[in-house]
Motif scaffolding. Structure first.
Motif: not given
Length: 697
Positions: A193-214
């Motif tokens: 969770a610490q090494d994979r899941i949480l960093p993956s979720l954080k990257r997805r949220l960062d990518d989503e903030l950069q997407s045109e939908i927002y």
């Protein structure tokens, strides 16, 4: 195995080691090791490494996994005649505990043994606080009996140095558990969770903030082009909708004059909404996407219902249609009568009046025989012998019988050919009547409706597509506030992940005091060597690797100039390995069940100056004060000059002890020969210097 602490005794001294039928030890040997330092010297091949391996096997239960305990560790004793006879291996050692009690570790196996060896003297160990596995979660990670040899490897590599196994002393190159497993003792699920899941979720949220939908910027085509396309599509569709008003279609929308809308689609939305609400009831949702589908569906459904109604009306029985249906019924009845009376009509005519060369006209054949059979027979000369059979066949033809066949076949075929012609005429009449009936049923309104259905589909599709594009632009403008709130929510979720990761880092991170102690000791020991520039300080870098779906966590070696373990020379690796072994042994001393360090042929890694520097470390470990940092040190050396030099360097001060085990030979019957000597104490170096150096550690 439990963490050692108050009330938990550990092995403080190996008083003697008994070896029987182990590798080169052919008979029973009992060697006195009751000293702070045990120096083992002698040429290669005389038993020094076997001595240390037996001791390591008794203390940790570990041996190299690729070595079979029966074929590689069990010796084959020989009798006086030199004949080999199978025997059983027996290892044991008398040990002194930190609570001043004495115990025995014992291990034995024979030729019938299979699999990994058990933990030595397990029954005795369970009664010894320092060796039981039930007392502490951290220590149980250091040795997990259920894992077999893999679970014992870490304990062994924190204890023993073997020159030919240097690489395995580093976390990144070892095969079993790592020191990081001990210093960061949490379930692997938390680590994932610490090494994979949480960093993956954080990257997805960062990518989503950069997407045109927002984003607030419109990413589509210019709104002017969108409005022009929508206006053109509406004019085309509106013209067809007005054209259909004269066809009296139920639920068909009355199209008012539309404004020249080029700014937004509010008028269009209101018009379509009223149409759908009038036909299908008040809509509960104002969703644009649903309204478009409903409007297009209403147009198609209304037109289809009108066509079905027009077809039903056109099928009404008029006088002309009834007369034509009656005539058609009579024609079909006559055709059915022909089919029942002459079921093989086509086959009969084809068989006896065919134009096919493979099936000649039978009636013509019989007529030709009546007229020509006798003439053909006379035309053949009597002196032509080979034609005699032909003349005979022609002469046998009965003209009367052939004529009768002609008469019968002619009557048969005339009747069927007449029926065949009659059937063809009836089939033509049936087709004409069917077409006239269809035309009598087809009204002008139905034809216009079907034509409108064909014309309206593509304009309707273009209009819905243009409307959808305009709707997305309108929604983009209307949802500006929602996008901001969504960005705030996504950012808050990212902050929550960061906080969760920080908490997990604090929880799962190694003990800072242990890590700092490990770092300080590692560099204090390593700095004793004469190293080239760029080596120090060496760092321990956290590393994770996926090995077949299993996460492996380790510490990688990294020099000051960025080099890894693979870039160090053989001597540098050995020096780093010794330093790391001792530093780790001291750092996790509360987790180890014994205070013993085994060093096999360690002098090979040093030149004379480095050997002198390192000897101080062995003196500090063996002769210093303080139970936690004190170790019983076993050192082997095959070089006689270095061994003599070590005798001087390691000579014990008053109150301490040292033994020399000197291997001098080896025989096939008994194994090694050796002598054990006690090294006399002297006053060098002063005990105060030892204490000061130990305080630095």
């Amino acid at each position: 195995m439990s963490a050692t602490g108050p009330g938990n005794a550990v092995v403080s001294r190996v008083r003697s080691l008994a070896i029987e039928n182990f590798r080169g030890f052919k008979s029973r040997h009992v060697i006195d090791t009751d000293a702070d330092v045990v120096l083992i010297s002698g040429p290669n091949g005389y038993g020094k490494t076997s001595f240390l391996e037996a001791l390591l096997l008794l203390l940790s239960g570990w041996h190299q996994p690729e070595i079979d305990p029966v074929s590689a560790l069990l010796s084959q004793p020989t009798n006086a005649d030199g004949v080999s006879s199978p025997g059983a291996c027996r290892l044991s050692c008398d040990i002194a505990m930190s609570d001043e009690s004495k115990k025995v570790l014992d291990l034995g196996w024979g030729h019938d043994h299979q699999g990994a060896l058990p933990l030595p003297g397990l029954a005795e160990r369970d009664q010894m606080g320092g060796l039981t596995r039930s007392g502490g979660a951290l220590a149980s990670r250091l040795r997990n009996e259920a894992d077999g040899l893999s679970g014992r490897e870490l304990e062994a590599r924190l204890t023993a140095f073997f020159q030919d196994r240097v690489a395995g002393l580093f976390d990144q190159a070892a095969s079993g558990r790592t020191i990081r497993d001990v210093l960061e003792p949490f379930p692997v699920e938390i680590m994932i969770a610490q090494d994979r899941i949480l960093p993956s979720l954080k990257r997805r949220l960062d990518d989503e903030l950069q997407s045109e939908i927002y984003g607030d910027d419109w990413k589509g085509r210019p709104i002017e082009d969108i409005d022009r396309e929508l206006a053109a599509a509406w004019r085309e569709l509106g013209a067809l909708l007005r054209k259909a008003e004269n066809l009296r279609i139920q639920d068909w929308p009355t199209v008012p004059d539309a404004p020249d809308f080029t700014i937004d689609d509010r008028w269009l939305h209101e018009f379509a909404r009223n149409v759908v609400a009038k036909v299908r009831g008040q809509m509960n949702a104002a969703d644009h996407g649903r309204l478009q589908d409903e409007f297009a569906s209403l147009i198609r459904d209304s037109l289809q219902k009108a066509i079905v109604t027009a077809e039903r009306e056109a099928r009404g029985s008029t006088e002309e249609t009834e007369q034509l249906l009656a005539e058609l019924e009579g024609v079909q009845a006559r055709l059915e009568s022909i089919r029942s009376r002459f079921p093989t009509l086509d086959e009969d005519v084809r068989r006896f009046a065919s134009d096919d060369p493979a099936l000649p006209d039978a009636l013509g054949i019989f007529r030709s025989l009546v007229l020509n059979a006798q003439g053909w027979g006379r035309a053949l000369a009597a002196d032509i012998s080979e034609m005699q059979d032909v003349r005979t066949q022609f002469a046998s033809v009965s003209i009367d019988e052939a004529a009768k066949c002609v008469e019968l076949l002619d009557a048969f075929l005339r009747n069927r050919i007449a029926v065949l012609r009659e059937r063809a005429d009836l089939q033509k009449e049936e087709a004409v009547l069917t077409a006239r009936i269809d035309r009598s049923r087809m009204s002008d309104r139905l034809a216009r409706l079907r034509d409108l259905e064909r014309q309206i589909e593509q304009p309707l599709r273009r209009f819905i597509s243009a409307w959808e594009t305009r709707r997305r632009y309108s929604d983009h403008l209307e949802l500006a506030g929602h996008r901001q709130r969504a960005r705030d929510s996504v950012s808050a979720a990212g902050d929550a992940i960061d906080r969760c990761a920080a908490v997990l880092t604090r929880l799962t991170g190694p003990s800072q005091s242990i890590m700092e102690g490990l770092r300080v000791r590692f560099h204090q020991i390593l700095r004793r060597f004469c190293l080239v520039d760029g080596i120090l300080p060496i760092g321990l870098v956290a590393d994770e690797r996926d090995l077949g779906g299993q996460l492996r966590r380790a510490y990688r070696i990294r020099t000051a100039d960025g080099r890894g373990l693979e870039h160090l020379s053989t001597g540098q690796r050995a020096q780093a390995a010794v330093s790391l072994l001792v530093a780790q042994n001291l750092a996790v001393s509360t987790l180890l069940p014994y205070r013993v360090i085994l060093l096999d042929d360690v002098t090979t890694a040093y030149d004379l100056s480095n050997l002198t520097r390192e000897a101080l470390l062995w003196r500090q470990l063996a002769y210093g004060e303080g139970e936690r940092n004190k170790r019983q040190v076993f050192i082997s050396s095959h070089h006689e000059d270095l061994s003599n030099h070590l005798l001087d360097l390691l000579a014990p001060p008053h109150g301490c002890s040292m033994r020399l085990v000197r291997f001098s030979g080896w025989s096939q019957q008994t194994g090694p020969t050796y002598e054990v000597c006690e090294v006399e104490a002297n006053a060098r170096p002063p005990i105060d210097d030892i204490r000061n150096a130990l305080a630095e550690l």
